[in-house]
Structure formats: C-alpha cells, structure tokens
Design a protein around this motif. Sequence first.
Motif, PDB file in Angstrom:
ATOM      1  N   ASN A   1       9.712   8.475  12.956  1.00  0.00           N
ATOM      2  CA  ASN A   1      10.317   7.523  12.019  1.00  0.00           C
ATOM      3  C   ASN A   1      10.021   7.888  10.576  1.00  0.00           C
ATOM      4  N   LEU A   2       8.857   8.468  10.306  1.00  0.00           N
ATOM      5  CA  LEU A   2       8.568   8.915   8.938  1.00  0.00           C
ATOM      6  C   LEU A   2       9.569   9.978   8.496  1.00  0.00           C
ATOM      7  N   ILE A   3       9.869  10.895   9.385  1.00  0.00           N
ATOM      8  CA  ILE A   3      10.855  11.943   9.080  1.00  0.00           C
ATOM      9  C   ILE A   3      12.221  11.319   8.835  1.00  0.00           C
ATOM     10  N   LEU A   4      12.625  10.415   9.721  1.00  0.00           N
ATOM     11  CA  LEU A   4      13.921   9.763   9.564  1.00  0.00           C
ATOM     12  C   LEU A   4      13.980   8.918   8.289  1.00  0.00           C
ATOM     13  N   LEU A   5      12.891   8.234   7.991  1.00  0.00           N
ATOM     14  CA  LEU A   5      12.843   7.437   6.759  1.00  0.00           C
ATOM     15  C   LEU A   5      13.003   8.313   5.529  1.00  0.00           C
ATOM     16  N   SER A   6      12.323   9.449   5.514  1.00  0.00           N
ATOM     17  CA  SER A   6      12.433  10.330   4.350  1.00  0.00           C
ATOM     18  C   SER A   6      13.859  10.831   4.188  1.00  0.00           C
ATOM     19  N   GLU A   7      14.519  11.126   5.288  1.00  0.00           N
ATOM     20  CA  GLU A   7      15.907  11.582   5.220  1.00  0.00           C
ATOM     21  C   GLU A   7      16.839  10.449   4.792  1.00  0.00           C
ATOM     22  N   TYR A   8      16.679   9.288   5.400  1.00  0.00           N
ATOM     23  CA  TYR A   8      17.558   8.160   5.120  1.00  0.00           C
ATOM     24  C   TYR A   8      17.405   7.656   3.686  1.00  0.00           C
ATOM     25  N   LEU A   9      16.161   7.660   3.198  1.00  0.00           N
ATOM     26  CA  LEU A   9      15.900   7.161   1.851  1.00  0.00           C
ATOM     27  C   LEU A   9      15.972   8.255   0.795  1.00  0.00           C
ATOM     28  N   ASP A  10      16.207   9.476   1.258  1.00  0.00           N
ATOM     29  CA  ASP A  10      16.361  10.620   0.365  1.00  0.00           C
ATOM     30  C   ASP A  10      15.130  10.835  -0.518  1.00  0.00           C
ATOM     31  N   ILE A  11      13.969  10.817   0.139  1.00  0.00           N
ATOM     32  CA  ILE A  11      12.726  11.121  -0.569  1.00  0.00           C
ATOM     33  C   ILE A  11      11.973  12.177   0.226  1.00  0.00           C
ATOM     34  N   SER A  12      11.067  12.806  -0.434  1.00  0.00           N
ATOM     35  CA  SER A  12      10.286  13.861   0.185  1.00  0.00           C
ATOM     36  C   SER A  12       9.402  13.295   1.298  1.00  0.00           C
ATOM     37  N   PHE A  13       9.361  14.009   2.410  1.00  0.00           N
ATOM     38  CA  PHE A  13       8.460  13.635   3.498  1.00  0.00           C
ATOM     39  C   PHE A  13       7.025  13.632   2.974  1.00  0.00           C
ATOM     40  N   ASP A  14       6.713  14.571   2.096  1.00  0.00           N
ATOM     41  CA  ASP A  14       5.367  14.653   1.521  1.00  0.00           C
ATOM     42  C   ASP A  14       5.008  13.397   0.741  1.00  0.00           C
TER      43      ASP A  14
ATOM     44  N   LYS B   1       0.820  -1.203   0.000  1.00  0.00           N
ATOM     45  CA  LYS B   1       0.000   0.000   0.000  1.00  0.00           C
ATOM     46  C   LYS B   1       0.855   1.254   0.000  1.00  0.00           C
ATOM     47  N   PHE B   2       1.971   1.196   0.657  1.00  0.00           N
ATOM     48  CA  PHE B   2       2.793   2.389   0.826  1.00  0.00           C
ATOM     49  C   PHE B   2       3.965   2.317  -0.138  1.00  0.00           C
ATOM     50  N   LYS B   3       3.654   2.612  -1.391  1.00  0.00           N
ATOM     51  CA  LYS B   3       4.607   2.430  -2.473  1.00  0.00           C
ATOM     52  C   LYS B   3       5.807   3.359  -2.379  1.00  0.00           C
ATOM     53  N   ALA B   4       5.618   4.557  -1.843  1.00  0.00           N
ATOM     54  CA  ALA B   4       6.749   5.500  -1.759  1.00  0.00           C
ATOM     55  C   ALA B   4       7.863   4.912  -0.896  1.00  0.00           C
ATOM     56  N   LEU B   5       7.500   4.355   0.227  1.00  0.00           N
ATOM     57  CA  LEU B   5       8.488   3.757   1.128  1.00  0.00           C
ATOM     58  C   LEU B   5       9.150   2.548   0.468  1.00  0.00           C
ATOM     59  N   TYR B   6       8.342   1.664  -0.072  1.00  0.00           N
ATOM     60  CA  TYR B   6       8.856   0.465  -0.725  1.00  0.00           C
ATOM     61  C   TYR B   6       9.753   0.821  -1.916  1.00  0.00           C
ATOM     62  N   ASN B   7       9.266   1.696  -2.779  1.00  0.00           N
ATOM     63  CA  ASN B   7      10.033   2.060  -3.970  1.00  0.00           C
ATOM     64  C   ASN B   7      11.334   2.768  -3.624  1.00  0.00           C
ATOM     65  N   ALA B   8      11.298   3.646  -2.645  1.00  0.00           N
ATOM     66  CA  ALA B   8      12.518   4.357  -2.235  1.00  0.00           C
ATOM     67  C   ALA B   8      13.544   3.382  -1.673  1.00  0.00           C
ATOM     68  N   ARG B   9      13.075   2.425  -0.886  1.00  0.00           N
ATOM     69  CA  ARG B   9      13.988   1.422  -0.320  1.00  0.00           C
ATOM     70  C   ARG B   9      14.623   0.614  -1.442  1.00  0.00           C
ATOM     71  N   ARG B  10      13.826   0.188  -2.389  1.00  0.00           N
ATOM     72  CA  ARG B  10      14.341  -0.614  -3.493  1.00  0.00           C
ATOM     73  C   ARG B  10      15.282   0.196  -4.380  1.00  0.00           C
ATOM     74  N   LEU B  11      14.943   1.456  -4.609  1.00  0.00           N
ATOM     75  CA  LEU B  11      15.786   2.325  -5.428  1.00  0.00           C
ATOM     76  C   LEU B  11      17.178   2.480  -4.824  1.00  0.00           C
ATOM     77  N   LYS B  12      17.238   2.549  -3.501  1.00  0.00           N
ATOM     78  CA  LYS B  12      18.525   2.656  -2.801  1.00  0.00           C
ATOM     79  C   LYS B  12      19.213   1.299  -2.670  1.00  0.00           C
ATOM     80  N   ASP B  13      18.544   0.243  -3.124  1.00  0.00           N
ATOM     81  CA  ASP B  13      19.059  -1.119  -3.038  1.00  0.00           C
ATOM     82  C   ASP B  13      19.246  -1.566  -1.587  1.00  0.00           C
TER      83      ASP B  13
END
Length: 71
Positions: free
Chosen positions: A47-60, A4-16
Amino acid sequence: MARKFKALYNARRLKDYTQQDLADKFNVSTVTIRNWETGVAKPSIHNLILLSEYLDISFDDILNDYKEEEK
C-alpha cells in the motif's frame, strides 16, 4: 491528534483528496486512512508503494516518515 506522517497527509491534501477518496481507492475505511496519517497503524509496503504512485510523491518521502517514527 497529531499527524505524524506528514508526507502522506500533505500529499493527499495537495491533490485535494479526502480521506474518503483514499479509503475508496484502497478499499479500506476512513478510520484506516486516519490511522495511517496519525501513526496509529501503518500501511503495508504494498500500500505504501501504491500510495506513492497514486499521490504522485516519492516512495522515499513516505518511507522517511516511517523511518523517523522508528527512531
């Protein structure tokens, strides 16, 4: 199980990164990461804030996934 939460999944995969990589970084289990990605559980705002920073994606981008889920 649908992701359901594709942004998180896709960002993680993009960063390998694996779910284990994120679990280690955020001191949670891989089950927790899987639950975040599938919508079974939601990470805290902190954790959402940290995830966005760690995965280098927009918090939005991450937050929009959660907003869509609430509709």
